[in-house]
Design an enzyme around this catalytic site. Structure first.
Site, mmCIF file in Angstrom:
data_model
loop_
_atom_site.group_PDB
_atom_site.id
_atom_site.type_symbol
_atom_site.label_atom_id
_atom_site.label_comp_id
_atom_site.label_asym_id
_atom_site.label_seq_id
_atom_site.Cartn_x
_atom_site.Cartn_y
_atom_site.Cartn_z
ATOM 1 N N GLU A 131 -6.437 4.751 7.837
ATOM 2 C CA GLU A 131 -6.248 6.181 7.519
ATOM 3 C C GLU A 131 -7.494 6.752 6.844
ATOM 4 O O GLU A 131 -7.813 7.932 7.014
ATOM 5 C CB GLU A 131 -4.986 6.349 6.644
ATOM 6 C CG GLU A 131 -3.725 6.131 7.476
ATOM 7 C CD GLU A 131 -2.553 5.558 6.725
ATOM 8 O OE1 GLU A 131 -2.532 5.620 5.478
ATOM 9 O OE2 GLU A 131 -1.638 5.023 7.388
ATOM 10 N N GLY A 179 2.720 2.284 10.457
ATOM 11 C CA GLY A 179 3.630 3.411 10.245
ATOM 12 C C GLY A 179 4.335 3.871 11.507
ATOM 13 O O GLY A 179 4.930 4.947 11.528
ATOM 14 N N GLY A 195 3.030 -1.140 4.108
ATOM 15 C CA GLY A 195 3.061 0.279 3.751
ATOM 16 C C GLY A 195 4.480 0.690 3.422
ATOM 17 O O GLY A 195 4.983 0.470 2.315
ATOM 18 N N GLY A 196 5.160 1.278 4.397
ATOM 19 C CA GLY A 196 6.500 1.846 4.195
ATOM 20 C C GLY A 196 7.473 0.946 3.449
ATOM 21 O O GLY A 196 8.147 1.392 2.513
ATOM 22 N N SER A 214 3.744 -2.111 10.119
ATOM 23 C CA SER A 214 5.211 -2.119 10.215
ATOM 24 C C SER A 214 5.831 -3.472 9.860
ATOM 25 O O SER A 214 6.829 -3.883 10.456
ATOM 26 C CB SER A 214 5.671 -1.646 11.591
ATOM 27 O OG SER A 214 5.224 -0.312 11.816
ATOM 28 N N ASN A 264 0.875 -1.176 0.000
ATOM 29 C CA ASN A 264 0.000 0.000 0.000
ATOM 30 C C ASN A 264 0.911 1.224 0.000
ATOM 31 O O ASN A 264 1.554 1.522 1.011
ATOM 32 C CB ASN A 264 -0.878 -0.013 1.259
ATOM 33 C CG ASN A 264 -1.636 1.293 1.447
ATOM 34 O OD1 ASN A 264 -1.805 2.061 0.487
ATOM 35 N ND2 ASN A 264 -2.092 1.540 2.660
ATOM 36 N N TRP A 265 0.960 1.889 -1.123
ATOM 37 C CA TRP A 265 1.887 3.019 -1.249
ATOM 38 C C TRP A 265 1.355 4.295 -0.602
ATOM 39 O O TRP A 265 2.069 5.277 -0.517
ATOM 40 C CB TRP A 265 2.180 3.280 -2.730
ATOM 41 C CG TRP A 265 3.198 2.334 -3.303
ATOM 42 C CD1 TRP A 265 3.776 1.263 -2.686
ATOM 43 C CD2 TRP A 265 3.778 2.394 -4.612
ATOM 44 N NE1 TRP A 265 4.667 0.654 -3.524
ATOM 45 C CE2 TRP A 265 4.683 1.321 -4.714
ATOM 46 C CE3 TRP A 265 3.597 3.237 -5.711
ATOM 47 C CZ2 TRP A 265 5.427 1.081 -5.867
ATOM 48 C CZ3 TRP A 265 4.333 3.001 -6.864
ATOM 49 C CH2 TRP A 265 5.244 1.933 -6.942
ATOM 50 N N LYS A 266 0.108 4.313 -0.221
ATOM 51 C CA LYS A 266 -0.509 5.526 0.346
ATOM 52 C C LYS A 266 -0.258 6.698 -0.610
ATOM 53 O O LYS A 266 -0.271 6.504 -1.809
ATOM 54 C CB LYS A 266 0.032 5.796 1.750
ATOM 55 C CG LYS A 266 0.061 4.535 2.623
ATOM 56 C CD LYS A 266 0.388 4.827 4.039
ATOM 57 C CE LYS A 266 0.566 3.512 4.774
ATOM 58 N NZ LYS A 266 0.473 3.628 6.204
ATOM 59 N N GLU A 292 -5.073 -4.982 10.595
ATOM 60 C CA GLU A 292 -4.037 -3.978 10.760
ATOM 61 C C GLU A 292 -4.257 -3.225 12.077
ATOM 62 O O GLU A 292 -5.058 -2.278 12.122
ATOM 63 C CB GLU A 292 -4.081 -2.975 9.606
ATOM 64 C CG GLU A 292 -3.869 -3.599 8.250
ATOM 65 C CD GLU A 292 -3.309 -2.573 7.280
ATOM 66 O OE1 GLU A 292 -2.187 -2.778 6.821
ATOM 67 O OE2 GLU A 292 -3.966 -1.568 7.017
HETATM 68 C C1 PEP Z 1 -0.505 0.110 5.770
HETATM 69 O O1 PEP Z 1 -0.491 1.211 5.262
HETATM 70 O O2 PEP Z 1 -1.446 -0.627 5.529
HETATM 71 C C2 PEP Z 1 0.612 -0.289 6.642
HETATM 72 C C3 PEP Z 1 0.547 -1.443 7.244
HETATM 73 O O3 PEP Z 1 1.671 0.586 6.767
HETATM 74 P P1 PEP Z 1 3.112 0.282 7.433
HETATM 75 O O4 PEP Z 1 3.591 -1.034 6.860
HETATM 76 O O5 PEP Z 1 3.972 1.425 6.996
HETATM 77 O O6 PEP Z 1 2.922 0.205 8.907
#
Ligand code: PEP
Length: 255
Positions: A97, A173, A234-235, A213, A9-11, A167
């Site tokens: 989010e 994040g 995400g990241g 994360s 998920n690039w957001k 999640e």
């Molecule tokens: C996400 O955006 O769904 C996520 C899990 O982000 P991150 O891996 O950065 O915590």
């Protein structure tokens, strides 16, 4: 056995030209013959670049959100048909989010899930508790309410088309990851709720991803848990090498 799904998920990251560079580098690493399923969800404006550079590979492309209405006067919104037409096969729904910053609720996620399925998209329905909710001991109550709300009025046949992503909001994040045991406990609970809502066979066949994360250094221990069927990243999905490494880890465990 449930096929693992490694999803990014690039957001709100990566312009279309940055997406093109990422996808060229990603493709050069080799995208054929993986045992896991791979999904990337870039911003809307990057979807055409991603679809074009990854054309002919098994990588799925998904939207990060969509509108529950077919079409019309909804300024700024994107419809399910638009995503499908742009080459998307999946769509994230109810990401924390979206819930936090755009006030989406379970009823909204439910309407979107119905529309996504109608248009042939696979919804990835995100659920998870906040830090305060975990500390208050209401994690199960929260995920149960979010899950059943998202699935309201869906037939078992339609539920089978979904992917669920657990999640924990406190882990997104933040660099804080749920321990594999913490994640497994909630994943098992989600599967039990799915069995109650449908039947054992359906619940056992549905994939439940973990997100929060996830990174190369913790992917293996998370994916080794019995009820964790993939990762929503995400990241770490923004870096080609990290994302690829997690795919390779998934391959090893899916063989
Ligand atoms: C996400 O955006 O769904 C996520 C899990 O982000 P991150 O891996 O950065 O915590």
């Amino acid at each position: 056995m449930r096929q693992l799904l490694i999803a990014g998920n690039w957001k709100m990251n990566h312009t279309a030209s940055e997406t093109e560079t990422f996808c060229r580098n990603f493709r050069a690493l080799g995208l054929e013959d993986h045992k896991v399923e791979i999904l990337l969800c870039p911003p809307f404006t990057s979807i055409p670049a991603m679809v074009s550079v990854l054309d002919g590979t098994p990588v799925h492309v998904g939207g990060q959100d969509m509108c529950y209405v077919e079409s019309g006067a909804f300024t700024g919104a994107i419809s399910a048909a638009m995503l499908a037409d742009a080459g998307c096969s999946h769509v994230l729904l109810g990401h924390s989010e979206r819930r936090q910053f755009f006030h989406e609720d379970d009823a909204n996620v439910n309407l979107k899930a119905k529309k996504a399925i109608e248009k042939g998209l696979t919804p990835v329905v995100c659920i998870g508790e906040t830090r305060e909710q975990r500390e208050k001991g209401v994690t199960e109550k929260v995920v149960r309410t979010q899950l059943l709300g998202a699935l309201e009025d869906l037939s078992t046949e339609d539920i089978l088309k979904l992917v669920i992503a657990y999640e924990p909001v406190w882990a997104i994040g933040t660099g804080l990851t749920a321990t594999p045991e913490q994640a497994q406990e909630v994943h098992r609970y989600i599967r039990d709720v799915l069995a109650e809502r449908t039947d054992d066979e359906t619940a056992e066949s549905l994939r439940i991803l973990y997100g929060g994360s996830a990174k190369p250094s913790n992917a293996e221990e998370l994916l080794s848990e019995k009820d964790i069927d993939g990762l929503l990243i995400g990241g770490a999905s923004l870096k080609v090498d990290d994302f690829y490494q997690m795919i390779v880890t998934g391959d090893k465990l899916n063989s």
